[in-house]
Design an enzyme around this catalytic site. Structure first.
Site, PDB file in Angstrom:
ATOM      1  N   GLY A 188       3.061   0.181   2.755  1.00  0.00           N
ATOM      2  CA  GLY A 188       2.273   0.964   1.805  1.00  0.00           C
ATOM      3  C   GLY A 188       2.101   0.258   0.466  1.00  0.00           C
ATOM      4  O   GLY A 188       1.133   0.509  -0.255  1.00  0.00           O
ATOM      5  N   GLU A 190      -0.754  -1.992   0.976  1.00  0.00           N
ATOM      6  CA  GLU A 190      -1.935  -1.128   1.091  1.00  0.00           C
ATOM      7  C   GLU A 190      -2.363  -0.598  -0.280  1.00  0.00           C
ATOM      8  O   GLU A 190      -3.559  -0.516  -0.586  1.00  0.00           O
ATOM      9  CB  GLU A 190      -1.629   0.030   2.047  1.00  0.00           C
ATOM     10  CG  GLU A 190      -1.430  -0.460   3.476  1.00  0.00           C
ATOM     11  CD  GLU A 190      -0.868   0.608   4.398  1.00  0.00           C
ATOM     12  OE1 GLU A 190       0.256   1.101   4.140  1.00  0.00           O
ATOM     13  OE2 GLU A 190      -1.548   0.960   5.365  1.00  0.00           O
ATOM     14  N   GLU A 221       5.334  -2.491   9.287  1.00  0.00           N
ATOM     15  CA  GLU A 221       5.583  -1.170   9.884  1.00  0.00           C
ATOM     16  C   GLU A 221       5.944  -1.256  11.365  1.00  0.00           C
ATOM     17  O   GLU A 221       6.639  -0.400  11.899  1.00  0.00           O
ATOM     18  CB  GLU A 221       4.346  -0.266   9.708  1.00  0.00           C
ATOM     19  CG  GLU A 221       4.061   0.157   8.275  1.00  0.00           C
ATOM     20  CD  GLU A 221       3.117  -0.774   7.532  1.00  0.00           C
ATOM     21  OE1 GLU A 221       2.954  -1.940   7.951  1.00  0.00           O
ATOM     22  OE2 GLU A 221       2.542  -0.331   6.518  1.00  0.00           O
ATOM     23  N   ALA A 230       6.052   2.532   1.941  1.00  0.00           N
ATOM     24  CA  ALA A 230       6.319   3.968   1.870  1.00  0.00           C
ATOM     25  C   ALA A 230       7.831   4.153   1.968  1.00  0.00           C
ATOM     26  O   ALA A 230       8.531   3.313   2.537  1.00  0.00           O
ATOM     27  CB  ALA A 230       5.615   4.672   3.015  1.00  0.00           C
TER      28      ALA A 230
END
Ligand code: CAA
Length: 258
Positions: free
Chosen positions: A109, A112, A132, A65
């Protein structure tokens, strides 16, 4: 429509969506995820498209992200906007198969997102991770759940708690990716797999995808019942008659999605 953070190419029944924010290693910001969801919607609505490939660059599938976009947000911000959850739902609701073709970094992300796809083909340069923890947070769009289901608790815990990266060879050994190929061959391999999928009956393809995904949601007995009903229902299709006749007549099946 014209996109700024992705490119889309439709060729011979396969839509290839390429994440395209090279300056940020394809970090997932709101615009990119919005455009990705739109492109997936268009691929879903396009009858010509029978399989989708999601890929990035040779350096990064996606490095997570977008930390710069995220860093100033408050709890109320992410709670109110339900940060990336709408996009997660749209991506995982796509009925056509999605292959992730991953080279370079697939982190946070990015890892993911690859795991939201139906399977992952990795270049030998791929590096997966859920770092993260280094940012004082944890995975937020499925990492703790999907990675654990794919590679087991011990390795998933290791990845989430230490933030270390997993190379392609370890990822294949652990069951995170289905195949590893030399980086130069990545797109050829993904295209080959997508073309194979595109040749099948879409009815059986969607049924297979739904049944495999069901395995992650329900008990074995419920999953077996779900599979049995789908299997039986496919006997109502012309494609089942065609597929089985073609086998006996020693010819290629001509599926018509009927
Ligand atoms: N968000 C925003 N920008 C990012 C980014 C990210 N996740 N990852 C890389 N970039 C940017 C860098 O800031 C840099 O931009 P500038 O040149 O403007 O500074 C550019 O991409 C190139 O990155 P590096 O110079 O860092 O490249 P490198 O080769 O030295 O390192 C890397 C590569 C190891 C991937 C490193 O960039 C890195 O650690 N990135 C962050 C990875 C990460 O922590 N991901 C998790 C994000 S949080 C998340 O994903 C939450 C969630 O689950 C929803």
């Amino acid at each position: 429509m014209a996109y700024e953070t992705i490119t889309v190419e439709v060729d011979d029944h396969v839509a290839t969506i390429t994440l395209n924010r090279p300056d940020a290693l394809n970090a997932l910001n709101s615009q990119l995820l919005r455009e990705l969801c739109k492109a997936l919607g268009e691929a879903s609505a396009n009858d010509k498209v029978r399989c989708i490939i999601l890929t990035g660059s040779s350096k990064a599938f996606a490095a997570g992200a977008d930390i710069k976009e995220m860093s100033e947000k408050s709890f109320v911000d992410v709670f109110t906007e339900d940060y990336f959850w709408t996009e997660h739902q749209a991506i995982t609701a796509t009925r056509k198969p999605i292959i992730a073709a991953v080279a370079g970094y697939a982190l946070g992300g990015g890892c993911e997102l690859a795991m939201m796809c139906d399977f992952i083909i990795a270049a030998d340069t791929a590096k997966f991770g859920q770092p993260e923890i280094n940012l004082g947070v944890i995975a937020g769009i499925g990492g703790t759940q999907r990675l654990t289901r794919l590679v087991g608790k011990s390795k998933s815990m290791d990845m989430h708690l230490t933030g270390r990266f997993m190379d392609a060879e370890e990822a294949e050994r652990a069951g995170l990716v289905s195949r590893v190929v030399p980086a130069k061959k990545l797109m050829e391999e993904a295209q080959g797999a997508a073309q194979k999928i595109a040749e099948k009956s879409m009815l059986a393809t969607v049924a297979a995808k739904e049944a495999v995904n069901r395995a992650e949601e329900v008990s074995l007995s419920e999953g077996l019942l779900f599979e049995k009903r789908l299997f039986q229902s496919l006997f109502a299709s012309e494609d089942q008659k065609e597929g089985m006749a073609a086998f006996q007549e020693k010819r290629e099946a001509q599926f018509r999605d009927k």
